[in-house]
Design a protein around this motif. Sequence first.
Motif, PDB file in Angstrom:
ATOM      1  N   PHE A 205       0.829  -1.200   0.000  1.00 51.06           N
ATOM      2  CA  PHE A 205       0.000   0.000   0.000  1.00 51.06           C
ATOM      3  C   PHE A 205       0.865   1.252   0.000  1.00 51.06           C
ATOM      4  CE2 PHE A 205      -2.418  -3.442   1.820  1.00 51.06           C
ATOM      5  CZ  PHE A 205      -3.703  -3.266   1.325  1.00 51.06           C
ATOM      6  N   HIS A 206       0.272   2.360  -0.415  1.00 51.10           N
ATOM      7  CA  HIS A 206       1.037   3.600  -0.482  1.00 51.10           C
ATOM      8  C   HIS A 206       1.143   4.279   0.875  1.00 51.10           C
ATOM      9  CE1 HIS A 206      -2.964   5.436  -0.557  1.00 51.10           C
ATOM     10  NE2 HIS A 206      -2.388   6.597  -0.283  1.00 51.10           N
ATOM     11  N   GLN A 248       3.720   4.346  -8.211  1.00 47.46           N
ATOM     12  CA  GLN A 248       2.612   3.617  -7.595  1.00 47.46           C
ATOM     13  C   GLN A 248       1.387   4.493  -7.399  1.00 47.46           C
ATOM     14  OE1 GLN A 248       3.596   1.405  -4.070  1.00 47.46           O
ATOM     15  NE2 GLN A 248       1.464   0.941  -3.571  1.00 47.46           N
ATOM     16  N   GLY A 249       1.603   5.758  -7.068  1.00 48.26           N
ATOM     17  CA  GLY A 249       0.462   6.629  -6.809  1.00 48.26           C
ATOM     18  C   GLY A 249      -0.278   6.225  -5.556  1.00 48.26           C
ATOM     19  N   ASN A 250      -1.608   6.326  -5.579  1.00 46.80           N
ATOM     20  CA  ASN A 250      -2.420   6.060  -4.388  1.00 46.80           C
ATOM     21  C   ASN A 250      -3.053   4.672  -4.371  1.00 46.80           C
ATOM     22  OD1 ASN A 250      -1.927   8.637  -3.351  1.00 46.80           O
ATOM     23  ND2 ASN A 250      -3.656   9.516  -4.482  1.00 46.80           N
ATOM     24  N   ALA A 254      -2.309  -4.644  -5.697  1.00 47.15           N
ATOM     25  CA  ALA A 254      -3.465  -5.419  -6.152  1.00 47.15           C
ATOM     26  C   ALA A 254      -4.399  -4.559  -7.001  1.00 47.15           C
ATOM     27  CB  ALA A 254      -4.218  -5.990  -4.958  1.00 47.15           C
ATOM     28  N   GLN A 255      -4.618  -3.333  -6.584  1.00 47.10           N
ATOM     29  CA  GLN A 255      -5.498  -2.438  -7.335  1.00 47.10           C
ATOM     30  C   GLN A 255      -4.899  -2.081  -8.695  1.00 47.10           C
ATOM     31  OE1 GLN A 255      -5.700   0.556  -4.260  1.00 47.10           O
ATOM     32  NE2 GLN A 255      -7.795  -0.017  -3.701  1.00 47.10           N
ATOM     33  N   ALA A 258      -5.277  -5.176 -10.902  1.00 45.15           N
ATOM     34  CA  ALA A 258      -6.676  -5.409 -11.271  1.00 45.15           C
ATOM     35  C   ALA A 258      -7.167  -4.400 -12.301  1.00 45.15           C
ATOM     36  CB  ALA A 258      -7.556  -5.354 -10.025  1.00 45.15           C
ATOM     37  N   SER A 259      -6.741  -3.161 -12.168  1.00 45.92           N
ATOM     38  CA  SER A 259      -7.205  -2.128 -13.082  1.00 45.92           C
ATOM     39  C   SER A 259      -6.351  -2.032 -14.340  1.00 45.92           C
ATOM     40  CB  SER A 259      -7.201  -0.777 -12.376  1.00 45.92           C
ATOM     41  OG  SER A 259      -5.893  -0.426 -11.960  1.00 45.92           O
ATOM     42  N   ARG A 260      -5.223  -2.751 -14.295  1.00 47.26           N
ATOM     43  CA  ARG A 260      -4.276  -2.761 -15.418  1.00 47.26           C
ATOM     44  C   ARG A 260      -3.795  -1.369 -15.770  1.00 47.26           C
ATOM     45  NH1 ARG A 260      -6.743  -7.358 -19.578  1.00 47.26           N
ATOM     46  NH2 ARG A 260      -6.755  -9.044 -18.053  1.00 47.26           N
ATOM     47  N   ILE A 261      -3.768  -0.519 -14.752  1.00 44.70           N
ATOM     48  CA  ILE A 261      -3.186   0.811 -14.937  1.00 44.70           C
ATOM     49  C   ILE A 261      -1.681   0.667 -14.819  1.00 44.70           C
ATOM     50  CG2 ILE A 261      -2.968   3.126 -13.953  1.00 44.70           C
ATOM     51  CD1 ILE A 261      -5.831   2.831 -12.945  1.00 44.70           C
ATOM     52  N   ARG A 262      -0.973   1.127 -15.813  1.00 42.97           N
ATOM     53  CA  ARG A 262       0.479   1.068 -15.752  1.00 42.97           C
ATOM     54  C   ARG A 262       0.992   2.394 -15.182  1.00 42.97           C
ATOM     55  NH1 ARG A 262       2.690  -3.116 -18.429  1.00 42.97           N
ATOM     56  NH2 ARG A 262       4.706  -2.079 -18.632  1.00 42.97           N
ATOM     57  N   PRO A 263       1.804   2.314 -14.133  1.00 45.32           N
ATOM     58  CA  PRO A 263       2.317   3.562 -13.562  1.00 45.32           C
ATOM     59  C   PRO A 263       3.076   4.374 -14.611  1.00 45.32           C
ATOM     60  CG  PRO A 263       2.829   1.674 -12.160  1.00 45.32           C
ATOM     61  CD  PRO A 263       2.304   1.143 -13.438  1.00 45.32           C
ATOM     62  N   THR A 264       3.013   5.679 -14.458  1.00 47.94           N
ATOM     63  CA  THR A 264       3.749   6.553 -15.384  1.00 47.94           C
ATOM     64  C   THR A 264       5.235   6.435 -15.106  1.00 47.94           C
ATOM     65  OG1 THR A 264       1.903   8.088 -15.388  1.00 47.94           O
ATOM     66  CG2 THR A 264       4.020   8.918 -16.191  1.00 47.94           C
TER      67      THR A 264
END
Length: 265
Positions: A205-206, A248-250, A254-255, A258-264
């Motif tokens: 977690f962040h 990582q951001g916020n 796991a999130q 699951a969201s398949r958001i790739r960190p910038t």
Amino acid sequence: MHEALILPAHKPLLRKGNSELSTIGVYVWSIPALVAKTEEFGNIKTCPNAGICALLCYARTGRYRFQTVLNAHTRNLESYLRDSNEWKQKILLELKSNKFRPTGIPHDFKWSIRNDFLWWANSGGRAVRIHDSGDFFSDSYLLDWIEVANSMPDVLFYSYTKQVASIKRIESSIKVPRNWITIFSLGGKEDLLIDREVDRHDDIFHSEQSLQDAGYTNQDLSDLMAPLLPTNKIGIVANKIPSLRKKQGNLSFAQLQASRIRPTC
């Protein structure tokens, strides 16, 4: 019968962990994270099920990038690939030394211990964290480690892993020793195979607040909390590495997976 192999003296394969780990008797086995580049065996994918974690892996930053450290981790991997039987005998020879024997003085943990491991805590036992970096890259490698654990019942063996399918398949088909603990790490390709109400697992977690809000218990006081806490939900606050924190951001690992958001980057 085969004659026992007489092994020459060698540098220890199991090293003391960082200052936090060494003070509580935890030794570490490491191989390169994600991919190992070896002259003898070519490129070896050491974390086959790495997902979003590959972009946020602490073991690909800092001292892990020092050539001396990378060379040492690569030699570990090569020692196994070259002759797994000789590797096992070397590991077992180390584990039979006095420094791995229980002290008889109970560990003075300031947190609750799961009841099925009070035997280890009360004996003053030693522990091996398998993979400060890297993962179980093959079934045979995993089985060899379980065999080592079977042979050393007074030592605690634990690991964080993303090899969920292979671990579950193998652990359901053989008798796993009581001193063997795996912690499934969220953020990999097989997250959906993890039963978060049953399987021992961790998420990164962040912040401490987001960890608590998700219902996880922070293992910040000791890495041994991950295998020994009487809960299956282990929370880790992300390492204070600015570049990784920014990526990582916020969201938790796991999130992100699951969201398949790739960190910038």
